[in-house]
Design a protein around this motif. Structure first.
Motif, PDB file in Angstrom:
ATOM      1  N   ASN A 172      -4.107 120.893  14.855  1.00  0.00           N
ATOM      2  CA  ASN A 172      -3.277 120.829  16.054  1.00  0.00           C
ATOM      3  C   ASN A 172      -1.850 120.400  15.710  1.00  0.00           C
ATOM      4  OD1 ASN A 172      -5.632 121.408  17.456  1.00  0.00           O
ATOM      5  ND2 ASN A 172      -6.035 119.273  17.977  1.00  0.00           N
ATOM      6  N   ASP A 173      -0.883 121.239  16.108  1.00  0.00           N
ATOM      7  CA  ASP A 173       0.552 120.955  15.890  1.00  0.00           C
ATOM      8  C   ASP A 173       0.901 120.805  14.415  1.00  0.00           C
ATOM      9  OD1 ASP A 173       1.091 120.904  18.691  1.00  0.00           O
ATOM     10  OD2 ASP A 173       0.330 118.856  18.787  1.00  0.00           O
ATOM     11  N   ALA A 174       0.088 121.378  13.528  1.00  0.00           N
ATOM     12  CA  ALA A 174       0.389 121.325  12.088  1.00  0.00           C
ATOM     13  C   ALA A 174       1.344 122.459  11.716  1.00  0.00           C
ATOM     14  CB  ALA A 174      -0.891 121.435  11.274  1.00  0.00           C
ATOM     15  N   GLN A 175       2.133 122.245  10.660  1.00  0.00           N
ATOM     16  CA  GLN A 175       3.038 123.269  10.141  1.00  0.00           C
ATOM     17  C   GLN A 175       2.309 124.041   9.038  1.00  0.00           C
ATOM     18  OE1 GLN A 175       6.192 123.984  11.275  1.00  0.00           O
ATOM     19  NE2 GLN A 175       5.771 122.489  12.891  1.00  0.00           N
ATOM     20  N   LEU A 176       2.065 125.349   9.283  1.00  0.00           N
ATOM     21  CA  LEU A 176       1.260 126.156   8.357  1.00  0.00           C
ATOM     22  C   LEU A 176       2.017 127.370   7.827  1.00  0.00           C
ATOM     23  CD1 LEU A 176      -2.109 126.047  10.331  1.00  0.00           C
ATOM     24  CD2 LEU A 176      -1.697 125.025   8.090  1.00  0.00           C
ATOM     25  N   ASP A 177       3.316 127.441   8.067  1.00  0.00           N
ATOM     26  CA  ASP A 177       4.052 128.600   7.578  1.00  0.00           C
ATOM     27  C   ASP A 177       4.083 128.626   6.049  1.00  0.00           C
ATOM     28  OD1 ASP A 177       5.592 126.322   8.507  1.00  0.00           O
ATOM     29  OD2 ASP A 177       7.337 127.266   7.598  1.00  0.00           O
ATOM     30  N   GLY A 178       3.737 129.783   5.498  1.00  0.00           N
ATOM     31  CA  GLY A 178       3.710 129.944   4.054  1.00  0.00           C
ATOM     32  C   GLY A 178       2.427 129.472   3.400  1.00  0.00           C
ATOM     33  N   ALA A 179       1.488 128.950   4.189  1.00  0.00           N
ATOM     34  CA  ALA A 179       0.201 128.497   3.630  1.00  0.00           C
ATOM     35  C   ALA A 179      -0.622 129.703   3.182  1.00  0.00           C
ATOM     36  CB  ALA A 179      -0.570 127.683   4.658  1.00  0.00           C
ATOM     37  N   ASP A 180      -1.300 129.550   2.064  1.00  0.00           N
ATOM     38  CA  ASP A 180      -2.087 130.636   1.469  1.00  0.00           C
ATOM     39  C   ASP A 180      -3.563 130.453   1.829  1.00  0.00           C
ATOM     40  OD1 ASP A 180      -3.232 132.617  -0.031  1.00  0.00           O
ATOM     41  OD2 ASP A 180      -2.580 131.844  -1.983  1.00  0.00           O
ATOM     42  N   PHE A 181      -4.118 131.422   2.565  1.00  0.00           N
ATOM     43  CA  PHE A 181      -5.517 131.352   2.991  1.00  0.00           C
ATOM     44  C   PHE A 181      -6.358 132.447   2.330  1.00  0.00           C
ATOM     45  CE2 PHE A 181      -3.181 129.340   6.474  1.00  0.00           C
ATOM     46  CZ  PHE A 181      -3.914 128.181   6.663  1.00  0.00           C
ATOM     47  N   GLU A 182      -5.974 132.882   1.165  1.00  0.00           N
ATOM     48  CA  GLU A 182      -6.720 133.944   0.488  1.00  0.00           C
ATOM     49  C   GLU A 182      -8.129 133.471   0.112  1.00  0.00           C
ATOM     50  OE1 GLU A 182      -6.420 136.818  -3.488  1.00  0.00           O
ATOM     51  OE2 GLU A 182      -4.785 135.449  -2.977  1.00  0.00           O
ATOM     52  N   ASP A 183      -9.130 134.264   0.502  1.00  0.00           N
ATOM     53  CA  ASP A 183     -10.541 133.980   0.186  1.00  0.00           C
ATOM     54  C   ASP A 183     -11.021 132.644   0.734  1.00  0.00           C
ATOM     55  OD1 ASP A 183     -10.841 136.392  -1.236  1.00  0.00           O
ATOM     56  OD2 ASP A 183     -10.046 135.481  -3.057  1.00  0.00           O
ATOM     57  N   THR A 184     -10.394 132.188   1.805  1.00  0.00           N
ATOM     58  CA  THR A 184     -10.839 130.944   2.437  1.00  0.00           C
ATOM     59  C   THR A 184     -12.149 131.171   3.170  1.00  0.00           C
ATOM     60  OG1 THR A 184      -8.569 130.162   2.712  1.00  0.00           O
ATOM     61  CG2 THR A 184     -10.245 129.160   4.118  1.00  0.00           C
ATOM     62  N   ILE A 185     -13.097 130.248   2.988  1.00  0.00           N
ATOM     63  CA  ILE A 185     -14.381 130.320   3.681  1.00  0.00           C
ATOM     64  C   ILE A 185     -14.271 129.476   4.951  1.00  0.00           C
ATOM     65  CG2 ILE A 185     -16.857 129.834   3.540  1.00  0.00           C
ATOM     66  CD1 ILE A 185     -16.572 130.057   0.487  1.00  0.00           C
ATOM     67  N   ILE A 186     -14.356 130.152   6.106  1.00  0.00           N
ATOM     68  CA  ILE A 186     -14.156 129.465   7.369  1.00  0.00           C
ATOM     69  C   ILE A 186     -15.049 130.081   8.431  1.00  0.00           C
ATOM     70  CG2 ILE A 186     -12.186 130.967   7.912  1.00  0.00           C
ATOM     71  CD1 ILE A 186     -10.939 128.594   9.403  1.00  0.00           C
TER      72      ILE A 186
END
Length: 211
Positions: A172-186
């Protein structure tokens, strides 16, 4: 003359059994109440790392070496975030730490307002960690287990979640621009929540599979 009254005899017998049953039932209830009281006392005295909304955090540790405890991490209960001593890393600065955080268990760590910018945190275990307002700009969190971590208002710009187990965590309200989510298990529900974050860039949206 005495006459045998079968109905009177059976009535007394039934009454006798009823009294015995009542006494046993009262005893069972007393045992149940004692057991419930014992369990309640155990729950109150057990150390719990879960921090719910509105709950006050414990006072900041006065241990002068508390920030260095991250280089050792927790030694018990990594999966569920159970600890024998709180891991208080609040306000600690681990900027560009490349050696001492890799693979550590930081389960249930208090990490709010700490700085991990540019740190190598690959393969860390952060089950139930509290990282509200912490900074992870450019942090390598690949191959990590980030289970039920609170990243509310955290700065995760450019952080790597590559090949991560990212379950039950909040952004919530976190800054995630440019974060890499490649092959993330979610999980699907967690995915729906994180996709609501408007700071995720196009590449992150594609890697997550947001619709």
């Amino acid at each position: 003359m005495f006459r045998y009254n079968s109905s009177f005899f059976y009535s007394n017998q039934i009454l006798h059994y009823f009294i015995l049953f009542k006494l046993k039932w009262d005893s069972l209830k007393q045992l149940r109440n004692v057991a419930c009281g014992f369990l309640a006392a155990w729950a109150l005295t057990s150390v719990s790392p879960v921090i719910v909304a509105g709950q006050r955090l414990p006072p900041l540790s006065t241990d002068p070496d508390r920030c260095e405890q991250a280089f050792v991490g927790n030694t018990i209960g990594q999966a569920n975030g159970v600890y024998d001593k709180p891991l208080d890393l609040r306000f600690c600065d681990y900027t560009n730490e490349k050696n001492n955080l890799k693979g550590k268990s930081l389960a249930a760590a208090l990490m709010s307002d700490a700085i991990f910018d540019g740190a190598d945190m690959t393969e860390v275990i952060m089950s139930k960690a509290y990282a509200v307002g912490a900074s992870f700009k450019g942090t390598d969190l690949s191959n990590a287990v980030l289970d039920r971590v609170n990243f509310e208002k955290a700065n995760l710009q450019g952080a790597s979640f590559k090949n991560n187990v990212l379950s039950g965590s909040t952004f919530n309200d976190a800054q995630l621009d440019g974060a890499d989510f490649e092959d993330t298990i979610i999980g699907y529900i967690d995915l729906q929540k994180i996709c609501l974050n408007k700071t995720i860039n196009e590449e992150g949206i594609v890697n997550l599979g947001c619709r």
